[in-house]
Design a protein around this motif. Structure first.
Motif, mmCIF file in Angstrom:
data_model
loop_
_atom_site.group_PDB
_atom_site.id
_atom_site.type_symbol
_atom_site.label_atom_id
_atom_site.label_comp_id
_atom_site.label_asym_id
_atom_site.label_seq_id
_atom_site.Cartn_x
_atom_site.Cartn_y
_atom_site.Cartn_z
ATOM 1 N N ARG A 4 -6.139 0.960 -9.353
ATOM 2 C CA ARG A 4 -5.792 -0.437 -9.076
ATOM 3 C C ARG A 4 -4.371 -0.554 -8.527
ATOM 4 N NH1 ARG A 4 -6.751 -5.778 -12.665
ATOM 5 N NH2 ARG A 4 -5.423 -7.097 -11.415
ATOM 6 N N SER A 5 -3.436 0.179 -9.112
ATOM 7 C CA SER A 5 -2.061 0.159 -8.614
ATOM 8 C C SER A 5 -1.980 0.742 -7.210
ATOM 9 C CB SER A 5 -1.141 0.939 -9.545
ATOM 10 O OG SER A 5 -1.050 0.317 -10.790
ATOM 11 N N PHE A 6 -2.749 1.796 -6.982
ATOM 12 C CA PHE A 6 -2.767 2.424 -5.665
ATOM 13 C C PHE A 6 -3.281 1.450 -4.611
ATOM 14 C CE2 PHE A 6 -4.326 5.691 -2.630
ATOM 15 C CZ PHE A 6 -3.122 6.338 -2.448
ATOM 16 N N LEU A 7 -4.346 0.732 -4.934
ATOM 17 C CA LEU A 7 -4.894 -0.268 -4.013
ATOM 18 C C LEU A 7 -3.903 -1.407 -3.799
ATOM 19 C CD1 LEU A 7 -7.268 -1.326 -2.332
ATOM 20 C CD2 LEU A 7 -8.109 -2.425 -4.406
ATOM 21 N N GLN A 8 -3.258 -1.842 -4.869
ATOM 22 C CA GLN A 8 -2.267 -2.916 -4.747
ATOM 23 C C GLN A 8 -1.097 -2.466 -3.879
ATOM 24 O OE1 GLN A 8 -0.761 -4.366 -8.458
ATOM 25 N NE2 GLN A 8 0.267 -6.087 -7.513
ATOM 26 N N PHE A 9 -0.712 -1.202 -3.981
ATOM 27 C CA PHE A 9 0.363 -0.668 -3.147
ATOM 28 C C PHE A 9 0.000 -0.778 -1.665
ATOM 29 C CE2 PHE A 9 2.142 2.982 -0.837
ATOM 30 C CZ PHE A 9 3.492 2.713 -0.974
ATOM 31 N N PHE A 10 -1.209 -0.354 -1.300
ATOM 32 C CA PHE A 10 -1.608 -0.406 0.101
ATOM 33 C C PHE A 10 -1.795 -1.829 0.600
ATOM 34 C CE2 PHE A 10 -2.589 4.130 -0.393
ATOM 35 C CZ PHE A 10 -1.899 4.584 0.715
ATOM 36 N N VAL A 11 -2.262 -2.712 -0.233
ATOM 37 C CA VAL A 11 -2.374 -4.125 0.166
ATOM 38 C C VAL A 11 -0.983 -4.700 0.392
ATOM 39 C CG1 VAL A 11 -3.026 -6.414 -0.657
ATOM 40 C CG2 VAL A 11 -4.608 -4.507 -0.909
ATOM 41 N N THR A 12 -0.035 -4.355 -0.471
ATOM 42 C CA THR A 12 1.338 -4.826 -0.309
ATOM 43 C C THR A 12 1.947 -4.289 0.979
ATOM 44 O OG1 THR A 12 1.554 -4.867 -2.717
ATOM 45 C CG2 THR A 12 3.569 -5.018 -1.447
ATOM 46 N N VAL A 13 1.707 -3.011 1.274
ATOM 47 C CA VAL A 13 2.203 -2.429 2.530
ATOM 48 C C VAL A 13 1.623 -3.175 3.724
ATOM 49 C CG1 VAL A 13 2.083 -0.386 4.014
ATOM 50 C CG2 VAL A 13 2.683 -0.134 1.617
ATOM 51 N N TYR A 14 0.328 -3.422 3.695
ATOM 52 C CA TYR A 14 -0.336 -4.114 4.796
ATOM 53 C C TYR A 14 0.243 -5.513 5.000
ATOM 54 C CZ TYR A 14 -4.072 -6.249 7.516
ATOM 55 O OH TYR A 14 -4.770 -6.916 8.472
ATOM 56 N N VAL A 15 0.402 -6.261 3.930
ATOM 57 C CA VAL A 15 0.923 -7.628 4.026
ATOM 58 C C VAL A 15 2.364 -7.619 4.532
ATOM 59 C CG1 VAL A 15 1.587 -9.650 2.660
ATOM 60 C CG2 VAL A 15 -0.645 -8.585 2.314
ATOM 61 N N LEU A 44 10.692 0.552 8.302
ATOM 62 C CA LEU A 44 11.049 1.716 7.505
ATOM 63 C C LEU A 44 11.261 1.357 6.036
ATOM 64 C CD1 LEU A 44 13.494 3.550 9.927
ATOM 65 C CD2 LEU A 44 11.148 4.172 9.351
ATOM 66 N N LEU A 45 11.615 0.119 5.762
ATOM 67 C CA LEU A 45 11.834 -0.315 4.382
ATOM 68 C C LEU A 45 10.558 -0.758 3.678
ATOM 69 C CD1 LEU A 45 15.133 -2.346 4.789
ATOM 70 C CD2 LEU A 45 14.837 -0.100 3.753
ATOM 71 N N VAL A 46 9.486 -0.948 4.417
ATOM 72 C CA VAL A 46 8.233 -1.460 3.843
ATOM 73 C C VAL A 46 7.701 -0.584 2.702
ATOM 74 C CG1 VAL A 46 5.793 -1.842 4.370
ATOM 75 C CG2 VAL A 46 7.545 -2.905 5.759
ATOM 76 N N PRO A 47 7.624 0.747 2.837
ATOM 77 C CA PRO A 47 7.102 1.537 1.703
ATOM 78 C C PRO A 47 7.976 1.436 0.451
ATOM 79 C CG PRO A 47 7.044 2.826 3.701
ATOM 80 C CD PRO A 47 7.798 1.576 4.020
ATOM 81 N N LEU A 48 9.290 1.401 0.633
ATOM 82 C CA LEU A 48 10.186 1.276 -0.515
ATOM 83 C C LEU A 48 10.007 -0.065 -1.223
ATOM 84 C CD1 LEU A 48 12.566 2.312 -2.227
ATOM 85 C CD2 LEU A 48 14.064 1.216 -0.547
ATOM 86 N N ILE A 49 9.949 -1.134 -0.458
ATOM 87 C CA ILE A 49 9.756 -2.460 -1.044
ATOM 88 C C ILE A 49 8.390 -2.546 -1.714
ATOM 89 C CG2 ILE A 49 9.535 -4.914 -0.497
ATOM 90 C CD1 ILE A 49 11.609 -4.387 1.753
ATOM 91 N N SER A 50 7.380 -1.979 -1.102
ATOM 92 C CA SER A 50 6.035 -1.983 -1.697
ATOM 93 C C SER A 50 6.015 -1.207 -3.006
ATOM 94 C CB SER A 50 5.021 -1.386 -0.736
ATOM 95 O OG SER A 50 4.925 -2.168 0.414
ATOM 96 N N TYR A 51 6.714 -0.089 -3.046
ATOM 97 C CA TYR A 51 6.781 0.696 -4.272
ATOM 98 C C TYR A 51 7.444 -0.103 -5.391
ATOM 99 C CZ TYR A 51 8.033 4.305 -7.593
ATOM 100 O OH TYR A 51 8.180 5.030 -8.741
#
Length: 66
Positions: A4-15, A44-51
């Motif tokens: 669930r966290s993994f899916l939420q991470f990718f949804v956050t990255v996409y948004v 470049l900051l998107v993965p960090l913010i998503s994490y």
């Protein structure tokens, strides 16, 4: 790390990617090359913010504050 966290991470990255590209399209000149150049540092900051939002309870904090 659960599914669930993994899916939420990718949804956050996409948004966030969509949000960054929309902001670049509205704020910067209509030249596509210029928009990409200005959006690249933000992308470049998107993965960090998503994490932070996903795994450091940032989303729960934002929901509580809003």
């Amino acid at each position: 790390m659960d599914a669930r966290s993994f899916l939420q991470f990718f949804v956050t990255v996409y948004v966030l990617i969509i949000a960054v590209l929309m902001i670049a399209a509205v704020v910067f000149p209509p030249d596509p090359f210029a928009q990409i150049v200005y959006a690249a540092p933000m992308l470049l900051l998107v993965p960090l913010i998503s994490y932070i939002l996903t795994y450091k309870n940032g989303i729960a904090y934002l929901r509580m504050r809003l």
